[in-house]
Design a protein around this motif. Structure first.
Motif, PDB file in Angstrom:
ATOM      1  N   ALA A  79      17.505 -26.474 -32.715  1.00 14.37           N
ATOM      2  CA  ALA A  79      18.668 -26.699 -33.575  1.00 14.37           C
ATOM      3  C   ALA A  79      19.544 -27.814 -33.028  1.00 14.37           C
ATOM      4  O   ALA A  79      20.031 -28.682 -33.775  1.00 14.37           O
ATOM      5  CB  ALA A  79      19.470 -25.404 -33.707  1.00 14.37           C
ATOM      6  N   LEU A  80      19.749 -27.816 -31.720  1.00 10.53           N
ATOM      7  CA  LEU A  80      20.580 -28.845 -31.104  1.00 10.53           C
ATOM      8  C   LEU A  80      19.895 -30.209 -31.186  1.00 10.53           C
ATOM      9  O   LEU A  80      20.532 -31.225 -31.461  1.00 10.53           O
ATOM     10  CB  LEU A  80      20.877 -28.464 -29.656  1.00 10.53           C
ATOM     11  N   GLY A 117      26.625 -36.311 -22.244  1.00 10.98           N
ATOM     12  CA  GLY A 117      27.197 -34.977 -22.324  1.00 10.98           C
ATOM     13  C   GLY A 117      26.213 -33.945 -21.825  1.00 10.98           C
ATOM     14  O   GLY A 117      25.019 -34.231 -21.645  1.00 10.98           O
ATOM     15  N   LEU A 118      26.704 -32.735 -21.605  1.00 11.62           N
ATOM     16  CA  LEU A 118      25.866 -31.638 -21.123  1.00 11.62           C
ATOM     17  C   LEU A 118      26.084 -30.396 -21.983  1.00 11.62           C
ATOM     18  O   LEU A 118      27.218 -30.078 -22.352  1.00 11.62           O
ATOM     19  CB  LEU A 118      26.213 -31.281 -19.674  1.00 11.62           C
ATOM     20  N   VAL A 119      24.986 -29.695 -22.270  1.00 13.93           N
ATOM     21  CA  VAL A 119      25.036 -28.357 -22.862  1.00 13.93           C
ATOM     22  C   VAL A 119      24.348 -27.439 -21.865  1.00 13.93           C
ATOM     23  O   VAL A 119      23.194 -27.671 -21.490  1.00 13.93           O
ATOM     24  CB  VAL A 119      24.335 -28.304 -24.229  1.00 13.93           C
ATOM     25  N   ILE A 292      24.012 -21.067 -32.949  1.00 19.15           N
ATOM     26  CA  ILE A 292      24.579 -21.408 -31.642  1.00 19.15           C
ATOM     27  C   ILE A 292      24.258 -22.868 -31.301  1.00 19.15           C
ATOM     28  O   ILE A 292      25.121 -23.629 -30.858  1.00 19.15           O
ATOM     29  CB  ILE A 292      24.040 -20.470 -30.552  1.00 19.15           C
ATOM     30  N   GLY A 293      23.002 -23.268 -31.519  1.00 20.43           N
ATOM     31  CA  GLY A 293      22.597 -24.639 -31.222  1.00 20.43           C
ATOM     32  C   GLY A 293      23.327 -25.653 -32.077  1.00 20.43           C
ATOM     33  O   GLY A 293      23.783 -26.692 -31.583  1.00 20.43           O
ATOM     34  N   ARG A 294      23.448 -25.351 -33.373  1.00 22.24           N
ATOM     35  CA  ARG A 294      24.133 -26.292 -34.270  1.00 22.24           C
ATOM     36  C   ARG A 294      25.613 -26.420 -33.915  1.00 22.24           C
ATOM     37  O   ARG A 294      26.174 -27.520 -33.916  1.00 22.24           O
ATOM     38  CB  ARG A 294      23.983 -25.839 -35.725  1.00 22.24           C
ATOM     39  N   LEU A 295      26.255 -25.279 -33.614  1.00 23.87           N
ATOM     40  CA  LEU A 295      27.679 -25.314 -33.285  1.00 23.87           C
ATOM     41  C   LEU A 295      27.911 -26.018 -31.946  1.00 23.87           C
ATOM     42  O   LEU A 295      28.884 -26.769 -31.787  1.00 23.87           O
ATOM     43  CB  LEU A 295      28.240 -23.892 -33.251  1.00 23.87           C
ATOM     44  N   ALA A 296      27.014 -25.785 -30.976  1.00 24.28           N
ATOM     45  CA  ALA A 296      27.130 -26.487 -29.690  1.00 24.28           C
ATOM     46  C   ALA A 296      26.996 -27.991 -29.893  1.00 24.28           C
ATOM     47  O   ALA A 296      27.744 -28.785 -29.294  1.00 24.28           O
ATOM     48  CB  ALA A 296      26.070 -25.985 -28.716  1.00 24.28           C
ATOM     49  N   ALA A 297      26.059 -28.399 -30.737  1.00 19.74           N
ATOM     50  CA  ALA A 297      25.884 -29.829 -31.030  1.00 19.74           C
ATOM     51  C   ALA A 297      27.131 -30.390 -31.707  1.00 19.74           C
ATOM     52  O   ALA A 297      27.590 -31.492 -31.379  1.00 19.74           O
ATOM     53  CB  ALA A 297      24.659 -30.031 -31.918  1.00 19.74           C
ATOM     54  N   THR A 313      36.602 -21.018 -27.177  1.00 15.70           N
ATOM     55  CA  THR A 313      35.384 -20.209 -27.183  1.00 15.70           C
ATOM     56  C   THR A 313      35.062 -19.844 -28.623  1.00 15.70           C
ATOM     57  O   THR A 313      35.902 -19.286 -29.336  1.00 15.70           O
ATOM     58  CB  THR A 313      35.570 -18.929 -26.351  1.00 15.70           C
ATOM     59  N   TYR A 314      33.865 -20.170 -29.044  1.00 19.33           N
ATOM     60  CA  TYR A 314      33.433 -19.960 -30.421  1.00 19.33           C
ATOM     61  C   TYR A 314      32.390 -18.837 -30.435  1.00 19.33           C
ATOM     62  O   TYR A 314      31.359 -18.935 -29.769  1.00 19.33           O
ATOM     63  CB  TYR A 314      32.847 -21.249 -30.995  1.00 19.33           C
ATOM     64  N   VAL A 315      32.684 -17.765 -31.174  1.00 19.27           N
ATOM     65  CA  VAL A 315      31.833 -16.579 -31.169  1.00 19.27           C
ATOM     66  C   VAL A 315      30.991 -16.547 -32.441  1.00 19.27           C
ATOM     67  O   VAL A 315      31.530 -16.577 -33.556  1.00 19.27           O
ATOM     68  CB  VAL A 315      32.671 -15.288 -31.066  1.00 19.27           C
ATOM     69  N   VAL A 316      29.680 -16.479 -32.263  1.00 16.56           N
ATOM     70  CA  VAL A 316      28.746 -16.349 -33.383  1.00 16.56           C
ATOM     71  C   VAL A 316      28.387 -14.869 -33.515  1.00 16.56           C
ATOM     72  O   VAL A 316      27.800 -14.290 -32.596  1.00 16.56           O
ATOM     73  CB  VAL A 316      27.477 -17.187 -33.140  1.00 16.56           C
TER      74      VAL A 316
END
Length: 332
Positions: A79-80, A117-119, A292-297, A313-316
């Motif tokens: 997703a990311l 950047g880093l994830v 989670i991957g899309r929101l992190a991206a 902090t974003y909660v899925v």
């Protein structure tokens, strides 16, 4: 590099030899250079040529996951990557194997390549070691687990809530003899899932001191052995909650071996491919790694583009999916 050379009292070529691990430098000189580089937080620039482009961007990011082989991690990765590819940004991924030393080494390796950047899925007790780079506007987004010692965006699942939902579901189907099989206790998500599960039982009036808890199960085989031990003992559980997908696989194998798949209820944390094709289908608390991957991206790209709002902090939310295994009632 000039600053390192000046501090160490050597020439620039000597610094280059040391940082590239080339021969021809005495051990004493090598240690002086390494000490100076640490003091100045110097990282070998592996992408110097690409830094000539506008904005000094390398059009790459680093992605650090517990294991790229785990289905949960691979869905986040995909997703990311899809989101980053649309922006012409390459994603370099690595597995941490939930090893704190490996986390720090891989972060340093990515920094040396000057990623934009880093994830990161953190496992070390603190991520304060990354503060110098983060304070120099290197965007960082943490996923699955919240960071410690550093303020940065995080995208996580409601782990305690999801585990509480699993416990409530099993209780609603008449179970009072439940067991918890969990991951390593040094993993933040594992602790949260245990907390949510146990607290829900306590609210229901179940004595939590009587609940079998088996932890430190980080792979399928250790989970299988733990489940076989519980199910083969005195007063075995009529229902099991497994706190991550590899643990669920181990429990499934134990239930099959003992011919108990239709007699012992099972709810697992994490959905997985073909869960609906089992017999019975496996009831799960599904995370949404793609979200989670899309929101992190989305958050990382926003930071790269200059978003300077305070970290959040974003909660899925997780989701209970009933398929049969979690709806088995205890024997009368």
């Amino acid at each position: 590099m000039r600053h390192v050379a000046a501090l160490a009292g050597v020439g620039i070529k000597t610094v280059s030899r040391v940082m590239n691990d080339e021969p021809g430098v005495s051990e004493a000189t090598r240690q002086r250079v390494l000490g100076a580089s640490q003091q100045l937080n110097y990282q070998l620039d592996m992408a110097a040529g690409s830094l000539r482009r506008a904005g000094r961007q390398t059009l790459s990011i680093g992605l650090l996951l517990p294991s790229v082989a785990n289905p949960f991690s691979s869905e986040i990765h995909r997703a990311l990557e899809d989101a980053m590819t649309a922006r012409g940004i390459a994603v370099f991924a690595a597995s941490l194997d939930d090893d704190p030393d490996r986390e720090k080494a891989l972060v340093a390796a990515f920094l040396g390549r000057r990623v934009d950047g880093l994830v990161l899925t953190p496992i070390a007790r603190s991520q304060a070691y990354a503060i110098p780079e983060h304070s120099r506007d290197l965007p960082m987004v943490f996923i699955d687990r919240e960071p410690v010692g550093i303020d940065a965006d995080a995208v996580v699942t409601d782990n305690a809530v999801g585990a509480s939902t699993a416990a409530a579901h099993l209780l609603a189907h008449g179970h009072t003899r439940l067991a918890y099989l969990g991951d390593r206790t040094d993993i933040q998500t594992a602790r949260e899932r245990r907390r949510g599960f146990i607290e829900e039982l306590g609210r229901a009036g179940i004595s939590t001191t009587t609940i079998p808890v088996r932890e430190g199960l980080h792979d399928e085989e250790s989970a299988r052995q733990a489940a076989l031990e519980l199910l083969g003992g005195e007063n075995p559980p009529t229902a099991i909650f497994s706190s991550q997908n590899l643990v669920t696989f181990g429990v499934m194998r134990a239930l099959k071996k003992l011919d108990l798949a239709r007699r012992v209820a099972l709810v697992g944390f994490d959905d997985f491919t073909l869960a609906d094709m089992m017999d019975p289908g496996i009831t799960v608390i599904a995370q949404h790694p793609d979200r989670i991957g899309r929101l992190a991206a989305e958050r990382l790209l926003a930071r790269i583009d200059g978003d300077n709002r305070p970290p959040g902090t974003y909660v899925v939310p997780s989701e209970l999916i009933e398929r049969g295994s979690g709806e088995i009632r205890p024997p009368k």
